[in-house]
Design a protein around this motif. Structure first.
Motif, PDB file in Angstrom:
ATOM      1  N   ARG A  37     -50.671  65.477  55.174  1.00 53.79           N
ATOM      2  CA  ARG A  37     -50.235  65.316  56.572  1.00 53.79           C
ATOM      3  C   ARG A  37     -50.077  63.839  56.918  1.00 53.79           C
ATOM      4  N   ILE A  40     -46.909  62.630  55.333  1.00 53.08           N
ATOM      5  CA  ILE A  40     -45.742  63.099  56.083  1.00 53.08           C
ATOM      6  C   ILE A  40     -45.531  62.227  57.314  1.00 53.08           C
ATOM      7  N   GLU A  41     -46.598  61.904  58.022  1.00 55.30           N
ATOM      8  CA  GLU A  41     -46.492  61.038  59.193  1.00 55.30           C
ATOM      9  C   GLU A  41     -45.966  59.663  58.804  1.00 55.30           C
ATOM     10  N   LEU A  43     -44.060  58.935  56.205  1.00 53.72           N
ATOM     11  CA  LEU A  43     -42.653  59.090  55.853  1.00 53.72           C
ATOM     12  C   LEU A  43     -41.773  59.241  57.095  1.00 53.72           C
ATOM     13  N   GLU A  44     -42.220  60.037  58.061  1.00 51.94           N
ATOM     14  CA  GLU A  44     -41.444  60.221  59.283  1.00 51.94           C
ATOM     15  C   GLU A  44     -41.333  58.926  60.075  1.00 51.94           C
ATOM     16  N   SER A  45     -42.397  58.142  60.092  1.00 50.00           N
ATOM     17  CA  SER A  45     -42.376  56.854  60.777  1.00 50.00           C
ATOM     18  C   SER A  45     -41.377  55.908  60.132  1.00 50.00           C
ATOM     19  N   LYS A  47     -38.807  56.766  58.321  1.00 52.75           N
ATOM     20  CA  LYS A  47     -37.479  57.329  58.556  1.00 52.75           C
ATOM     21  C   LYS A  47     -36.982  56.945  59.948  1.00 52.75           C
ATOM     22  N   ALA A  48     -37.859  57.017  60.945  1.00 47.79           N
ATOM     23  CA  ALA A  48     -37.483  56.665  62.316  1.00 47.79           C
ATOM     24  C   ALA A  48     -37.122  55.181  62.410  1.00 47.79           C
TER      25      ALA A  48
END
Length: 62
Positions: A37, A40-41, A43-45, A47-48
């Protein structure tokens, strides 16, 4: 304590996708879920951030 203890490979602490989960305890599974988790956070950060940079660059060149 041996002189060569530092030469041994460190124990793997990360989760490997597709690895056998049957030998893990409930606590170990929970720890891996938390680890994934957090990844994932992360990676999403990233990506943003990259999406914002791209949008800014596209706006500059329009």
């Amino acid at each position: 304590m041996s002189l060569f203890d530092d030469d041994r490979p460190a124990r793997k602490t990360a989760h490997e996708i597709g690895s056998d989960l049957s030998l893990l305890s409930v606590d170990e599974l929970s720890a891996r879920i938390d680890l994934l988790r957090a990844e994932i956070e992360r990676l999403e950060s990233e990506k943003a951030k990259k999406g914002a940079s791209r949008s800014a660059a596209e706006g500059l060149f329009r």
